[in-house]
Motif scaffolding. Structure first.
Motif: not given
Length: 435
Positions: A380-384, A346-347, A307-308
């Motif tokens: 963005s990796a789009n994960v925590a 960008q989340k 999902q990145s």
């Protein structure tokens, strides 16, 4: 290490993949499987080690063996027949090890068996065979002609097709193995003569017992003496026959008693399951699904599997960078176009994304002459932060219909995290020149 005189062009072949990863990735693990499960140390150097030059799109082949290197076509006729026999034995062993590994539990056993069988394919069998000293070495293993099927390009079957004497050697070898399992006994001429003589004397003895008068004609002595003489003669002949038999068939050696010991359990060699890169066929499918037409003159595609938000960047000779990474140039004055931008959010988590992302930059008109540089960057990796993982990717550059594939990975150690986790810097993947 010495380099073998063969270069494999990635534009002309497909490299077989295991779980989406090129088979070359598992080279050392496959050698360990052959050594531990096959118990044949002599095959440790059968498969040359591949060395991939990503920038040049080439694979060279090296070996730890010392000695003169001779391609197959330079061998003498008897050496070529010896290669046919050795190749048949080696392929049989690899397949038996694959069957053994495949009986294990779990996906790693299935991947291991699949990878071992995939090693036996080659795009050009005669060009792939070398003798280093007196040992057989195979190159271009795990490779296929572009778009071909693996079962049509197995080392041994393909070798028997293009080198006709090999089929006879393999067939005669199998016949010899069958004969060795049930050996026949042959009697010499002397042995046959002794047995015939013995039979004739026995008949004469029996005739004498029933027709003593006829025996008397042969020997006027008493019939009892005649019988005793014949018995003595028969005993002597029996002794000679036994001596001849012992010479023809030596006594079997006395086997020591078999001591049963518990089998040694060898822990299975686990093939890691790294995140998969993307095959060229899968890239074509993704472009078609997203209605992206590949460029007529130049096409550059980036694909990955999570999902990145990766960004594809192509820098033109004039310095213009086509990408959405930092300057947001979707179209350039030269005709270059960013056709699709995948997973652009960008989340840190919960961002809608596609599981099969792809980005594409193309030219439908001939671009200006000069050097073009291709980069990949993680926007963005789009994960925590604690859910990050390495991101393998594949880039395919197509110029005038000729494809070159490049593979890489953005490791978590290459990332920095603030409001989002991104790569520290752009990663240069390739360069190409338009003349």
């Amino acid at each position: 290490m010495q380099t073998l005189p063969i270069i494999t062009k990635r534009t002309q072949i497909d490299v077989q993949g295991i779980n989406g990863q090129p088979i070359f990735t598992y080279y050392q693990q496959l050698l360990s499987l052959l050594k531990k499960e096959g118990q044949h140390d002599e095959w440790a150097h059968l498969f040359a080690e591949p060395v991939t030059n990503v920038m040049r799109g080439e694979v060279s082949w090296v070996t730890k063996l010392d000695g003169p290197v001779r391609p197959f076509d330079t061998l003498a006729a008897d050496e070529k027949l010896k290669v046919a026999k050795t190749l048949a034995q080696a392929c049989g062993i690899v397949r038996r090890v694959a069957d053994k590994v495949g009986t294990g539990a779990g996906s790693s056993a299935a991947y291991g068996a699949q990878a071992l069988r995939a090693m036996l394919s080659t795009p050009d069998v005669l060009a792939s065979i070398f003798m280093v000293g007196d040992q057989l070495v195979l190159t271009q293993w795990g490779c296929l002609p572009y778009g071909a099927q693996a079962h049509d390009h197995q080392f041994d079957t393909r070798f028997a097709q293009v080198f006709k004497p090999a089929a006879k050697v393999i067939a005669s070898q199998k016949a010899a193995e069958v004969a060795a399992q049930s050996p026949s006994r042959t009697f010499g001429f002397v042995g046959v003569a002794q047995w015939l003589t013995l039979a004739a004397l026995c008949l004469l003895l029996f005739a004498g017992l029933f027709y003593k008068q006829w025996l008397t004609v042969l020997d006027p002595g008493p019939s009892v003496q005649v019988e005793e003489g014949l018995r003595t003669r028969i005993a002597e002949l029996w002794g000679k026959v036994e001596n001849k038999s012992a010479a023809c068939f030596p006594p079997a050696p006395i086997q020591p008693p078999v001591v049963t010991t518990p089998p040694v359990v060898t822990p299975p060699v686990t093939i890691q399951e790294p995140p998969a890169t993307v095959t060229s066929g899968e890239i074509d499918r993704r472009l078609k699904e997203n209605s992206v037409a590949q460029g007529k003159f130049v096409n550059v595609t980036l694909a990955w599997k999570n999902q990145s938000d990766l960004d594809l960047i192509v820098v033109e000779p004039g310095g213009v960078a086509i990408s959405m990474y930092d300057n947001h140039v979707r179209k350039s004055a030269t005709g270059g176009s960013l056709d699709i931008d995948a997973n652009a959010c960008q989340k840190m988590s919960g961002c809608p994304s596609r599981p099969d992302p792809v980005e594409n930059i193309s030219w439908n008109v001939k671009p200006p002459a000069g050097r073009y540089d291709v980069y990949v960057a993680l926007f963005s990796a789009n994960v925590a932060r604690d859910q990050r993982e390495n991101i393998p990717y594949t880039v395919v550059v197509t110029i005038d219909g000729k494809k070159t594939s490049y593979e890489g990975v953005i490791n978590t150690t290459d990332m920095v995290c603030g409001d989002r986790c991104r790569s520290k810097d752009k990663i240069k993947v390739a360069s190409f020149v338009i003349s």
